[in-house]
Design an enzyme around this catalytic site. Structure first.
Site: not given
Ligand code: ADP
Ligand code: NA
Length: 330
Positions: A114, A197, A200
């Site tokens: 990060k 993946k 956001k």
């Molecule tokens: P981002 O990857 O968009 O920053 P976060 O890290 O805030 O999202 O993730 C919040 C929750 O959503 C976590 O529990 C994470 O495992 C799940 N998550 C995020 N992106 C995905 C994805 N592409 N597929 C499945 N689960 C996801």
């Protein structure tokens, strides 16, 4: 043994959750209400570990909570609250920080990922100690289980180590939390870049579907999702990551098996498959979007729900902290 208690948190870091968040977290939270005592938290204190705007944070915290209620979290069956409304999180964070070795914290790999962009020197100390606050979140509620994906395993391990260390040094106080391995929903990938993946922080808004997207926008994004030239609907992660991702989404939302879906569409081309999937996602998200809007149109009522959640969370948190304070010699 009584009902097992689950704790989980999510950051309010966007104006909408996306399809990955929904399948990987939100929907799992809703399902867990059936079988577990569930405590869920919008972790705004975690969100301030990077530069942010207070007005935006306040808005996103409400949006996150509204979407969670709209997706099916039920105040009768779970506790949903905002982390900063329960000051015990910050208090336990300090106590646990004093039990964490610098080297131990330094081995947390997510900080390195990060902080990679700006470098560790410009990252905040809060970002560095983020996993300790996460441990405090979990241990305050004496959670038996914590839903984890692969990326969170190391942090849960720290929570377990800190619980055991505290118990060993000061006397039995904390439940040592076990991982709750989420049922196999693999990562949802970016519609425009199906090998990374859905996130956001994706480079293209066309690659992610937001829970709050208009139905027409959802259909268009699915329709334009990157596939391949073969024109056969079948799962193959290596050769057909785009179509495989769409099949995974279809299966997760319909409850059907990927093989059955693939057999039905087969070599009929991608058009009909994408059209049906677009409708499926739009029909799933539509009612959630409408309920979210209702919650956000009455922020007094939404805030009251969250205050009630915080009051119930705090009853548990203060009981834990009373023990901790006593054991620590305060
Ligand atoms: P981002 O990857 O968009 O920053 P976060 O890290 O805030 O999202 O993730 C919040 C929750 O959503 C976590 O529990 C994470 O495992 C799940 N998550 C995020 N992106 C995905 C994805 N592409 N597929 C499945 N689960 C996801
Ligand atoms: Na995450």
């Amino acid at each position: 043994m009584g009902t097992r208690r689950v704790f989980s948190g999510i950051q309010p870091t966007a104006d909408s959750f996306h399809l990955g968040n929904y399948l990987g977290a939100v929907r799992q939270w809703v399902d867990l209400q059936e079988s577990r005592e569930t405590i869920y938290c919008v972790v705004d204190l975690h969100a301030i570990t990077v530069p942010y705007d207070p007005q935006v944070l306040r808005r996103r915290t409400r949006i996150a909570a509204a979407q969670l209620f709209a997706s099916g979290l039920d105040p009768e069956r779970c506790i949903l609250f905002v982390q900063s409304q329960v000051p015990e999180h910050a208090e336990l964070n300090w106590v646990l920080g004093c039990l964490t070795g610098f080297g131990e914290a330094n081995r947390m790999t997510q900080f390195k990922d990060k902080s990679a962009k700006g470098g560790a020197d410009s990252a905040s100390v809060g970002l560095f100690t983020y996993p300790i606050l996460q441990a405090a979140d979990i241990l305050l509620y004496q959670a038996d289980e914590v839903p984890v994906g692969e990326d969170q395993r190391q942090h849960l391990e720290l929570s377990r180590n800190l619980a055991q260390r505290f118990n060993h040094r000061f006397g039995e106080t904390f439940t040592v939390p076990a991982p709750y391995i989420l049922p196999a929903v693999s990562k949802i990938t970016d519609l425009q870049d199906p090998t990374s993946k859905m996130s956001k922080s994706s480079s293209s808004p066309q690659g992610i579907i937001d829970l709050l997207d208009e139905p027409a926008a959802i259909r268009k994004k699915i329709n334009r999702a990157v596939t391949d030239a073969e024109s056969v609907v079948r799962a193959d992660d290596e050769a057909k990551p785009g179509v495989t991702n769409l099949l995974r989404i279809y299966a997760a939302l319909s409850g059907e098996k990927i093989d059955d879906i693939a057999a039905r569409y087969g070599d009929g081309g991608y058009g009909g498959f994408k059209k049906d999937l677009g409708n499926l996602v739009a029909d799933t998200f539509g009612p959630i979007r409408e309920r979210t809007a209702k919650h956000l149109a009455d922020t007094d009522a939404l805030d009251a729900l969250l205050e009630d959640g915080a009051r119930r969370a705090r009853a548990i948190a203060t009981a834990t902290m009373a023990q901790v304070r006593d054991r620590c010699g305060f």
